[in-house]
Write an enzyme that holds these catalytic residues in place. Structure first.
Site, PDB file in Angstrom:
ATOM      1  N   ARG A  27       0.820  -1.210   0.000  1.00 30.74           N
ATOM      2  CA  ARG A  27       0.000   0.000   0.000  1.00 30.74           C
ATOM      3  C   ARG A  27       0.857   1.264   0.000  1.00 30.74           C
ATOM      4  O   ARG A  27       0.361   2.344  -0.294  1.00 30.74           O
ATOM      5  CB  ARG A  27      -0.919   0.003   1.225  1.00 30.74           C
ATOM      6  N   TRP A  75       1.769   6.455   5.648  1.00 25.06           N
ATOM      7  CA  TRP A  75       2.166   7.150   4.426  1.00 25.06           C
ATOM      8  C   TRP A  75       1.911   8.621   4.726  1.00 25.06           C
ATOM      9  O   TRP A  75       0.766   9.060   4.840  1.00 25.06           O
ATOM     10  CB  TRP A  75       1.299   6.666   3.272  1.00 25.06           C
ATOM     11  N   GLY A 102      -6.399   7.754   6.741  1.00 22.85           N
ATOM     12  CA  GLY A 102      -7.323   8.768   6.235  1.00 22.85           C
ATOM     13  C   GLY A 102      -6.831  10.150   6.595  1.00 22.85           C
ATOM     14  O   GLY A 102      -5.667  10.334   6.963  1.00 22.85           O
ATOM     15  N   GLU A 481      -0.063   4.932 -20.915  1.00 25.29           N
ATOM     16  CA  GLU A 481       0.157   3.916 -19.886  1.00 25.29           C
ATOM     17  C   GLU A 481       1.626   3.479 -19.872  1.00 25.29           C
ATOM     18  O   GLU A 481       2.219   3.296 -18.810  1.00 25.29           O
ATOM     19  CB  GLU A 481      -0.784   2.723 -20.123  1.00 25.29           C
ATOM     20  N   LYS A 485       4.063   3.787 -16.604  1.00 26.61           N
ATOM     21  CA  LYS A 485       4.766   2.620 -16.039  1.00 26.61           C
ATOM     22  C   LYS A 485       6.235   2.953 -15.840  1.00 26.61           C
ATOM     23  O   LYS A 485       6.805   2.694 -14.795  1.00 26.61           O
ATOM     24  CB  LYS A 485       4.677   1.414 -16.978  1.00 26.61           C
ATOM     25  N   HIS A 504       4.007  20.800 -32.413  1.00 25.40           N
ATOM     26  CA  HIS A 504       3.447  21.977 -31.748  1.00 25.40           C
ATOM     27  C   HIS A 504       4.197  22.319 -30.467  1.00 25.40           C
ATOM     28  O   HIS A 504       3.645  22.979 -29.597  1.00 25.40           O
ATOM     29  CB  HIS A 504       1.950  21.763 -31.505  1.00 25.40           C
TER      30      HIS A 504
HETATM   31  O1  M6R Z   1      -7.052   1.459  -7.487  1.00 26.17           O
HETATM   32  P1  M6R Z   1      -7.254   2.357  -8.653  1.00 26.17           P
HETATM   33  O2  M6R Z   1      -7.330   1.637  -9.948  1.00 26.17           O
HETATM   34  O3  M6R Z   1      -8.437   3.282  -8.493  1.00 26.17           O
HETATM   35  O4  M6R Z   1      -5.959   3.262  -8.698  1.00 26.17           O
HETATM   36  C1  M6R Z   1      -5.811   4.306  -9.613  1.00 26.17           C
HETATM   37  C2  M6R Z   1      -4.378   4.772  -9.662  1.00 26.17           C
HETATM   38  O5  M6R Z   1      -3.963   5.205  -8.403  1.00 26.17           O
HETATM   39  C3  M6R Z   1      -3.436   3.675 -10.149  1.00 26.17           C
HETATM   40  O6  M6R Z   1      -3.792   3.170 -11.393  1.00 26.17           O
HETATM   41  C4  M6R Z   1      -1.993   4.214 -10.217  1.00 26.17           C
HETATM   42  O7  M6R Z   1      -1.882   5.151 -11.240  1.00 26.17           O
HETATM   43  C5  M6R Z   1      -0.996   3.072 -10.399  1.00 26.17           C
HETATM   44  N1  M6R Z   1       0.161   3.313  -9.592  1.00 26.17           N
HETATM   45  C6  M6R Z   1      -0.518   2.914 -11.785  1.00 26.17           C
HETATM   46  O8  M6R Z   1       0.380   1.859 -11.906  1.00 26.17           O
END
Ligand code: M6R
Length: 608
Positions: A27, A75, A102, A481, A485, A504
């Protein structure tokens, strides 16, 4: 984002908490801590950095004896990562310990009031107000204190709370941050996510907003904010703990990339019936599908990128207008949703705060929401009117791979369903598409088997300062994407551009040796993208092309070519993403990056 684990039962709490926290490491976190009641008082140990430090400090929990405790991986949001800001937080008498996932939005006002009442704060966190508020309202009844606090705090929270006066109990509560409870006959558990407790139990109860849980070693009871007891169903988790283990792979990300053939088959398979697509979870008849005039896709990060692909596929195949929004924008831009609009929220975790808020925004305006979600029982899955699960299984690496691939498949299935109902493709075309969809898992496997070649290529770019990804149409969606990555796991600056935009402004960034990855899978656009490749190459770029087998012409404009097998033009992203994932992975490994847990990132972004 933060992770919570708590235990009360016959066994020692600290080792169970450490084990559970380790399973929530994905997480994302920067410090960790535990509070355990030792028979006389509550003891807290915290450390900055990896969980390993907390394990070493406590000799794997041995220095914190006791059978009830709470633990946390933090975090940082309010206050830097430090020992003092790490959770758990105490009240001044050290009789109440709190862990929190939270954000308490009104914490400054609450802190001011508490300070005026003589409370002293030691940390910069929003969480510490909770410990002092609980102290302020505690007059011998923990439930009463918790309820009073809930009425005063604004924001999101999942809390685990220990009261030294009630050592035979553990308390928990949630609002807009995930919390589950489990039991196994020997004790009870709280956690932010299922993998944390799967080793001990498969019987899990999902806690809803503003529900309070009172746990003892015999079992647990759930109450609403009026202290009325609630009947809560439990579910049995079907997947194994091993599904969330590395299974011999060096990283979760590699393992999850290798699971993609299965994921794609699992997402598509059950919804392909003979020569048709059946999506029962849609909860819409053919008449209702015909009434859909526009689709709004809302998501964050990679799920948003899947949505962008979805736009090209749904518009191209089924001729429905699609608008794609970043959830963080959608929720505040007062979007125009008109009659006949359908809202789709895409999320792996089902807990992303912005996506959840966007879902609520759409529902408040009276629109039905379809969730395309991976985590079963997550908040988005529960709050959406209908859920199409992606069945990718637990995804642990912060950088999504298999869940993204599954999202693409879910969107293809939807597009195919719409196109059949709206007669935008012929029967013959539809059958061909079904055949192509069925072939995707084997084709992905083939591309994965090519990993050594991509690794060799990636090794050349370990020292790269920046990389650009270009594409047109659906290839632009996959470029986005591919670029995300690379940057998220290797920390190399990278951007994706619609190839036609280069002139541009962007082209000024190209220097001798800059790597430009051009995705070229659409035969109708080959000539256009080849021109763009020539443009960057003539300015010194090294051009990597990802294209379809047979497109030899591209070799004139590219320095290095990766071929993907032939498939339907709408499905190419599912194949083109594989080499791009492998490239990012091997660059990050080559640089010695923490691939599964990139700096500053969290798997599940449960705060705004
Ligand atoms: O759990 P989710 O699909 O809602 O998360 C969305 C983004 O936080 C998630 O895709 C993030 O961009 C990843 N680290 C991408 O690899």
């Amino acid at each position: 984002m933060c992770g919570i684990v708590g235990y009360i039962g016959k066994d020692q709490a600290a080792p169970i908490i450490l084990d559970g926290l380790a399973r929530l490491e994905y997480r994302g976190y920067d410090s960790a801590g535990m509070a355990v009641y030792d028979g006389e008082k509550v003891n807290i140990t915290k450390s900055v950095g990896r969980l390993k430090a907390l394990s070493e400090l406590t000799h794997d929990g041995a220095t914190m004896p006791g059978t009830v405790g709470i633990g946390h991986t933090r975090w940082a949001t309010h206050g830097a990562p430090s020992n003092v800001n790490a959770h758990p937080h105490f009240n001044e008498k050290e009789t109440i310990a709190v862990v929190h996932n939270g954000i308490i939005e009104n914490y400054l006002a609450l802190k001011k009031k508490l300070t005026q009442r003589g409370y002293h704060f030691v940390s910069e966190t929003d969480t510490e107000v909770l410990a002092h508020m609980l102290d302020y309202y505690y007059k011998g009844d923990p439930m009463e204190a918790i309820i009073k606090v809930l009425h005063r705090v604004e924001g999101s929270y999942a809390l685990g709370i220990l009261f030294a006066d009630f050592p035979g109990e553990l308390f928990a509560v949630r609002k807009d941050s995930p919390l589950i409870v489990g039991q196994n006959g020997e004790g009870c558990f709280i956690a932010s996510d299922v993998p944390a407790i799967l080793r001990y139990t498969r019987t899990v109860t999902y806690i809803e907003n503003q529900e309070i849980v009172r746990l003892s070693k015999e079992g647990f009871h759930v109450y609403n904010v009026d202290a009325e007891e609630l009947e809560k169903p439990s579910v049995t988790i079907e997947w194994d703990a091993e599904a969330a283990e590395k299974a011999g792979y060096e990283h979760f990300m590699l393992k999850e990339m290798y699971e993609q053939p299965k994921t794609v088959a699992d997402t598509a398979g059950p919804r392909i019936r003979g020569n048709d697509i059946v999506i029962e979870e849609l909860g819409m008849s053919e008449e209702e599908l015909l009434k859909v005039k526009k689709i709004h896709i809302v998501a964050c990060g990679s799920a948003y990128h899947a949505g962008v692909t979805g736009k090209y596929v749904l518009e191209g195949m089924a001729r429905i207008p699609v608008e794609v929004d970043l959830a963080s924008e959608f929720r505040y831009r007062d979007p125009i949703l008109e009659e006949g609009a359908m809202v789709i929220v895409i999320s792996q975790s089902g807990e992303t705060a912005d996506s959840l808020a966007a879902l609520r925004e759409a529902k408040e305006r009276g629109f039905k929401v379809l969730g395309i979600v991976n985590v079963v029982g997550s908040s988005i899955a529960r709050e959406a009117d209908n859920v199409m699960y992606t069945w990718a299984g637990p995804e642990i690496a912060v950088a999504t791979t298999k869940a993204y691939s599954a999202q693409l498949i879910a969107l293809y299935l939807l597009a195919m369903k719409f196109s059949r109902v709206r007669h935008t493709v012929t029967e013959e075309e539809f059958s061909e598409m079904l055949g192509d969809l069925r072939r995707l898992p084997d084709q992905i496997e083939l591309l994965l088997n090519n990993k050594n070649r991509i690794q060799r290529f990636a090794n050349r770019y370990i020292a790269a300062k920046e990389v650009f990804f270009i594409g047109r149409g659906i290839d632009y969606a996959i470029s986005m994407e591919g670029s995300l990555k690379l940057k998220e796991i290797s920390y190399i600056h990278s951007e994706a551009y619609a190839a036609g935009e280069l002139k541009h402004g962007t082209i000024s960034l190209i220097e001798e040796g800059t790597l430009v990855a051009a995705v070229a899978t659409q035969s109708s656009l080959y000539q256009k993208i080849i021109s763009n490749m020539v443009e960057v190459k003539s300015r010194g770029a090294f051009v990597l092309a990802v294209t379809c087998e047979g497109n030899r012409e591209i070799e004139k404009a590219a320095d290095y070519v990766i071929y993907i097998p032939i498939t339907n033009r709408f499905f190419t992203n599912s194949l083109a993403i594989i080499p791009l994932q492998l490239f990012s992975y091997y660059v990050a490994v080559g640089k010695g990056c923490d691939v599964d847990k990139p700096r500053n990132l969290a798997k599940s972004v449960t705060v705004e």
